[in-house]
Structure formats: structure tokens, C-alpha cells
Design an enzyme around this catalytic site. Sequence first.
Site, PDB file in Angstrom:
ATOM      1  N   GLY A  47       0.685  -1.292  -0.011  1.00  0.00           N
ATOM      2  CA  GLY A  47       0.025   0.020   0.029  1.00  0.00           C
ATOM      3  C   GLY A  47       0.804   1.324   0.020  1.00  0.00           C
ATOM      4  O   GLY A  47       2.300   1.144   0.013  1.00  0.00           O
ATOM      5  N   GLN A  52       2.696  10.021   2.224  1.00  0.00           N
ATOM      6  CA  GLN A  52       4.104   9.205   2.006  1.00  0.00           C
ATOM      7  C   GLN A  52       4.901   9.780   0.710  1.00  0.00           C
ATOM      8  O   GLN A  52       5.994   9.450   0.509  1.00  0.00           O
ATOM      9  CB  GLN A  52       4.054   7.741   1.918  1.00  0.00           C
ATOM     10  N   CYS A 100       7.644  -0.332   6.872  1.00  0.00           N
ATOM     11  CA  CYS A 100       7.072   0.745   6.316  1.00  0.00           C
ATOM     12  C   CYS A 100       8.042   1.449   5.435  1.00  0.00           C
ATOM     13  O   CYS A 100       9.237   1.697   5.969  1.00  0.00           O
ATOM     14  CB  CYS A 100       6.697   1.740   7.343  1.00  0.00           C
ATOM     15  N   LEU A 101       7.858   1.876   4.403  1.00  0.00           N
ATOM     16  CA  LEU A 101       8.735   2.488   3.082  1.00  0.00           C
ATOM     17  C   LEU A 101       9.219   3.765   3.884  1.00  0.00           C
ATOM     18  O   LEU A 101      10.260   4.216   3.315  1.00  0.00           O
ATOM     19  CB  LEU A 101       8.005   2.687   1.940  1.00  0.00           C
ATOM     20  N   HIS A 142      -2.644   0.441   8.779  1.00  0.00           N
ATOM     21  CA  HIS A 142      -1.594   0.988   8.645  1.00  0.00           C
ATOM     22  C   HIS A 142      -1.382   2.118   7.759  1.00  0.00           C
ATOM     23  O   HIS A 142      -1.032   3.120   7.931  1.00  0.00           O
ATOM     24  CB  HIS A 142      -0.429   0.030   7.948  1.00  0.00           C
ATOM     25  N   GLU A 143      -2.152   1.970   6.373  1.00  0.00           N
ATOM     26  CA  GLU A 143      -2.179   3.013   5.821  1.00  0.00           C
ATOM     27  C   GLU A 143      -3.019   4.440   6.322  1.00  0.00           C
ATOM     28  O   GLU A 143      -2.432   5.249   6.128  1.00  0.00           O
ATOM     29  CB  GLU A 143      -2.970   2.813   4.208  1.00  0.00           C
ATOM     30  N   HIS A 146      -1.161   6.833   8.517  1.00  0.00           N
ATOM     31  CA  HIS A 146      -0.319   7.803   7.929  1.00  0.00           C
ATOM     32  C   HIS A 146      -1.208   9.243   7.764  1.00  0.00           C
ATOM     33  O   HIS A 146      -0.569  10.063   7.790  1.00  0.00           O
ATOM     34  CB  HIS A 146       0.192   7.281   6.242  1.00  0.00           C
TER      35      HIS A 146
HETATM   36 NI    NI Z   1       3.787   2.975   6.323  1.00  0.00          NI
END
Ligand code: NI
Length: 185
Positions: A47, A52, A100-101, A142-143, A146
Site C-alpha cells: 500500500g 508518504q 514501512c517504506l 497501517h495506511e 499515515h
Molecule cells: Ni507505512
Amino acid sequence: MAILKIARMGHPVLQRVADPVPDPTAPEISRLVQDMIETMVDAEGLGLAAPQVHVPLRLVIFHVPPARADDDHDEMPLSVLINPEIEPLAAASGSGWEGCLSVPGLRGRVSRFAQIRYRGVDLKGEPIDRVAEGMHARVVQHECDHLDGVLYPMRMTDLRDLVFESEWKHIAGPGTEEAGDDLLD
Ligand code: NI
């Protein structure tokens, strides 16, 4: 289409509450989503949230391919979710490893609601209303975190479970790599 630069932990765009998308059908939102999809695929994530990629709007994309699903019923094709709201359905929460990126090189064990209902709209402005479990529920939580300036380490209750990816491969045990790592976005 373009691969976008991903903001990393400490950047202010990841710490603020994102703004609602005023018009989900606007052409610039479609272009943003196309670039986010390309960026997510390039990074091999499940995702991606707009903050991000330095865009402070309430928009996330995600998918759960069969190889990453906990079970058949939590597979999910690529979805665009705009202005989402999450409602927990199960009191019980499940703990699982996340990456997480925006927090590169680390993995952490995080508790999430095992079952949620989420609502929002898609790129046509059509309503989305789904119940999710397993990895599907985890990636959506998680998304959407953000969008509120929350990164997964902020959800952790035991920081001994925040580890480098190279160490995590030993901890998580055999079979983990075959199942794909737990990088979410
Ligand atoms: Ni993340």
C-alpha cells in the site's frame, strides 16, 4: 506516470493530520493515484498513503495479493480509498510484523484490530463500504494511520520488537521469506 520520492520518518508531512480530498473525481487526483500505484509497485509495497509521497491528503491505495494474504478471504485487488473512516468490529486484536517504506530497514510487531469496517469513496466518488480481516485489515489500518500522522512504531507496546530487517529474518523464522516479507508500504 512517475515514481515519486517517499518521505521518511521525521519529515513534517508524515507528522501532520492530512486534509480531506475536496473532489475525488478531479483529474489531479487521478494523476496522483497513477503515480502512487507506480511508486508502490516499484517499491514492492502492499500500500501507499498520499502523505508518504509528500501530498497531505486523505487518500490511500492498497492491495493484498494471494501470496501476502493470511487466508483466501483477505485477498484484495488494488483499491483506491479516499477520505476513509475506520470502525473496529472485533475487540480482539492480532499482533503481526510490519514494515514501512517511510521507516526503511526496520520491522516491528504491531497489534491491530483483527476485523474492521471501513468506508470512503473511490476515484469516481462512489461509496466504498467493506468489512476486512487479516492482512487486508492490517494494511488498511497501517495506511490510514499515515493520514493522522501515525507511524507503526508509535503503535508498538514493546520496543524490543522493533528490529533491523536483517535480524528480523532470523526472528521471524523459516518460511517467512517464502511468504514474502511483511513490508506493508
Ligand atoms: Ni507505512
